[in-house]
Design a protein around this motif. Sequence first.
Motif, mmCIF file in Angstrom:
data_model
loop_
_atom_site.group_PDB
_atom_site.id
_atom_site.type_symbol
_atom_site.label_atom_id
_atom_site.label_comp_id
_atom_site.label_asym_id
_atom_site.label_seq_id
_atom_site.Cartn_x
_atom_site.Cartn_y
_atom_site.Cartn_z
ATOM 1 N N ALA A 174 0.834 -1.202 0.000
ATOM 2 C CA ALA A 174 0.000 0.000 0.000
ATOM 3 C C ALA A 174 0.872 1.257 0.000
ATOM 4 N N HIS A 175 1.965 1.214 0.763
ATOM 5 C CA HIS A 175 2.883 2.356 0.794
ATOM 6 C C HIS A 175 3.553 2.545 -0.564
ATOM 7 N N ASP A 176 3.990 1.424 -1.185
ATOM 8 C CA ASP A 176 4.675 1.518 -2.463
ATOM 9 C C ASP A 176 3.733 1.939 -3.588
ATOM 10 N N PRO A 227 3.887 5.918 -6.959
ATOM 11 C CA PRO A 227 3.600 6.051 -8.395
ATOM 12 C C PRO A 227 2.186 6.551 -8.678
ATOM 13 N N LEU A 228 1.239 6.219 -7.806
ATOM 14 C CA LEU A 228 -0.128 6.703 -8.025
ATOM 15 C C LEU A 228 -0.199 8.221 -7.894
ATOM 16 N N PHE A 229 0.451 8.773 -6.866
ATOM 17 C CA PHE A 229 0.447 10.227 -6.706
ATOM 18 C C PHE A 229 1.158 10.907 -7.871
ATOM 19 N N ALA A 230 2.285 10.312 -8.302
ATOM 20 C CA ALA A 230 3.003 10.888 -9.441
ATOM 21 C C ALA A 230 2.136 10.816 -10.702
ATOM 22 N N LEU A 231 1.488 9.686 -10.918
ATOM 23 C CA LEU A 231 0.644 9.514 -12.092
ATOM 24 C C LEU A 231 -0.514 10.508 -12.071
ATOM 25 N N ARG A 232 -1.119 10.661 -10.921
ATOM 26 C CA ARG A 232 -2.230 11.620 -10.811
ATOM 27 C C ARG A 232 -1.745 13.041 -11.062
ATOM 28 N N ALA A 284 3.758 1.398 -15.735
ATOM 29 C CA ALA A 284 4.527 0.156 -15.836
ATOM 30 C C ALA A 284 5.038 -0.277 -14.466
ATOM 31 N N GLN A 285 5.435 0.677 -13.636
ATOM 32 C CA GLN A 285 5.887 0.363 -12.285
ATOM 33 C C GLN A 285 4.750 -0.222 -11.459
ATOM 34 N N LEU A 286 3.562 0.345 -11.606
ATOM 35 C CA LEU A 286 2.395 -0.187 -10.907
ATOM 36 C C LEU A 286 2.077 -1.595 -11.389
ATOM 37 N N ASP A 287 2.152 -1.802 -12.698
ATOM 38 C CA ASP A 287 1.862 -3.117 -13.262
ATOM 39 C C ASP A 287 2.846 -4.156 -12.731
ATOM 40 N N ARG A 288 4.136 -3.799 -12.662
ATOM 41 C CA ARG A 288 5.147 -4.718 -12.157
ATOM 42 C C ARG A 288 4.916 -5.032 -10.683
ATOM 43 N N LEU A 289 4.558 -4.031 -9.910
ATOM 44 C CA LEU A 289 4.313 -4.238 -8.489
ATOM 45 C C LEU A 289 3.117 -5.155 -8.258
ATOM 46 N N VAL A 290 2.039 -4.929 -8.984
ATOM 47 C CA VAL A 290 0.840 -5.757 -8.833
ATOM 48 C C VAL A 290 1.115 -7.186 -9.287
ATOM 49 N N GLU A 291 1.846 -7.347 -10.390
ATOM 50 C CA GLU A 291 2.160 -8.686 -10.880
ATOM 51 C C GLU A 291 3.056 -9.435 -9.900
ATOM 52 N N ASP A 292 4.045 -8.742 -9.338
ATOM 53 C CA ASP A 292 4.907 -9.375 -8.341
ATOM 54 C C ASP A 292 4.112 -9.786 -7.110
ATOM 55 N N LEU A 293 3.222 -8.925 -6.672
ATOM 56 C CA LEU A 293 2.400 -9.238 -5.506
ATOM 57 C C LEU A 293 1.510 -10.441 -5.779
ATOM 58 N N PHE A 294 0.932 -10.513 -6.975
ATOM 59 C CA PHE A 294 0.058 -11.628 -7.336
ATOM 60 C C PHE A 294 0.849 -12.936 -7.368
ATOM 61 N N THR A 295 2.018 -12.915 -7.992
ATOM 62 C CA THR A 295 2.843 -14.119 -8.063
ATOM 63 C C THR A 295 3.315 -14.543 -6.677
ATOM 64 N N PHE A 296 3.731 -13.575 -5.868
ATOM 65 C CA PHE A 296 4.179 -13.882 -4.506
ATOM 66 C C PHE A 296 3.057 -14.533 -3.705
ATOM 67 N N THR A 297 1.840 -14.026 -3.841
ATOM 68 C CA THR A 297 0.702 -14.590 -3.120
ATOM 69 C C THR A 297 0.445 -16.022 -3.558
ATOM 70 N N LYS A 298 0.511 -16.290 -4.866
ATOM 71 C CA LYS A 298 0.309 -17.654 -5.347
ATOM 72 C C LYS A 298 1.384 -18.589 -4.818
ATOM 73 N N MET A 299 2.635 -18.156 -4.875
ATOM 74 C CA MET A 299 3.722 -19.023 -4.459
ATOM 75 C C MET A 299 3.693 -19.313 -2.965
ATOM 76 N N GLU A 300 3.227 -18.368 -2.163
ATOM 77 C CA GLU A 300 3.265 -18.531 -0.712
ATOM 78 C C GLU A 300 2.035 -19.224 -0.148
ATOM 79 N N TYR A 301 0.891 -19.030 -0.757
ATOM 80 C CA TYR A 301 -0.343 -19.476 -0.116
ATOM 81 C C TYR A 301 -1.128 -20.507 -0.907
#
Length: 363
Positions: free
Chosen positions: A137-139, A143-148, A177-194
């Motif tokens: 959420a912090h990360d 990029p969201l504030f910069a994008l806005r 692109a940074q947001l997309d990478r962060l969301v994709e990493d989070l999704f993959t991490f969640t799958k691998m861990e849980y």
Amino acid sequence: MMNVRIRTFTLLCFVLILLMPWVFFVIAHFIDTRSFSLSQANGYTVQMIGAIAGLLLSFFIIGVQMRRLLLKPLEGMSLASRQIAEGDLDVYIPLSRISEIAEVREGFEAMVTGLQKSHRKQMELENNRRFVIAAVAHDLRTPLFALRGYLDGLEQGIARSPEQAAKYVSVCKEKSAQLDRLVEDLFTFTKMEYVEGNLSSETVDLHGVLQRSVDSLRPLAQKKNITIVSEDAGTEHCIIHGDAHLLERAMNNLMDNAVRHTPDDGKIIVRCYRDEQKLIFSVTDSGVGFSEEDLPHVFEPLYRGEQSRNRATGGSGLGLTISQTIVRRHGGELEASNHPRGGALLEGWLPIHSFNHEARVDR
């Protein structure tokens, strides 16, 4: 003291019940007549009182021992089970010399130990989940504030010239692109861990996987004038069985990490070769490498060093964690170190033969 079986304890109790009245009868007779000859007794009143006393004493001894060896441990297990039901896993069960009770106690303790480990693991997962949510959420905010901000600038006409507008659009694309990478990493991490399941098994050319990773990141490397050198022992030696999609994701993360942390005009060396029953791969960059403080934490989720390898590079902090998890799921290992000639070295291995199929990550 050795443990005894319940049937042995029962037999001992039976012998004690038979023996104690007779012993007390003989003792009472000797006290009364000063002789062990039963014919010298005028009556057996004293002797019968002694026999009854011996019988009562045997019952008392058996009761005490049954309380200590049988009832107390069973009461302890009953109390412990109620404590566990209430969520208290810090329980104590009294010892018993009865083998059957001792075996049940050992099984109960093993169950409690397993529950404690499971509880600790669950707490760790919960703490990690909260930490990941808070960190992501912090990360996401930056990029969201910069994008806005840049989108508001375009909407309000702050970028008056075509060059300024193009710059604003370029920054917006970079942040998205940074947001997309962060969301994709989070999704993959969640799958691998849980997510549990079996990894798909197929023939994978690891050399081809690495080459595709290099090709996908070459445009970014060219912007920094980074040279990527691929060294391998031939594609015929880099064939393994595994999940091609996940392995490609792991190699992409390694290459992305190397490109982001390699300075302009730097160099990245990618190696892949076979060593007996293992397939060795490595990615070496010409950056400053890992600090001694960072090395023990490189693969921790969302860990990023505070100096050279930090948030400024645009990483999510999950890439290396994901790569190590994927490699380990395939029966291999991934380690981080610094190359003797400088720069970071990420080196791992995968087994040539097919891996254990007990943990699948569905795509």
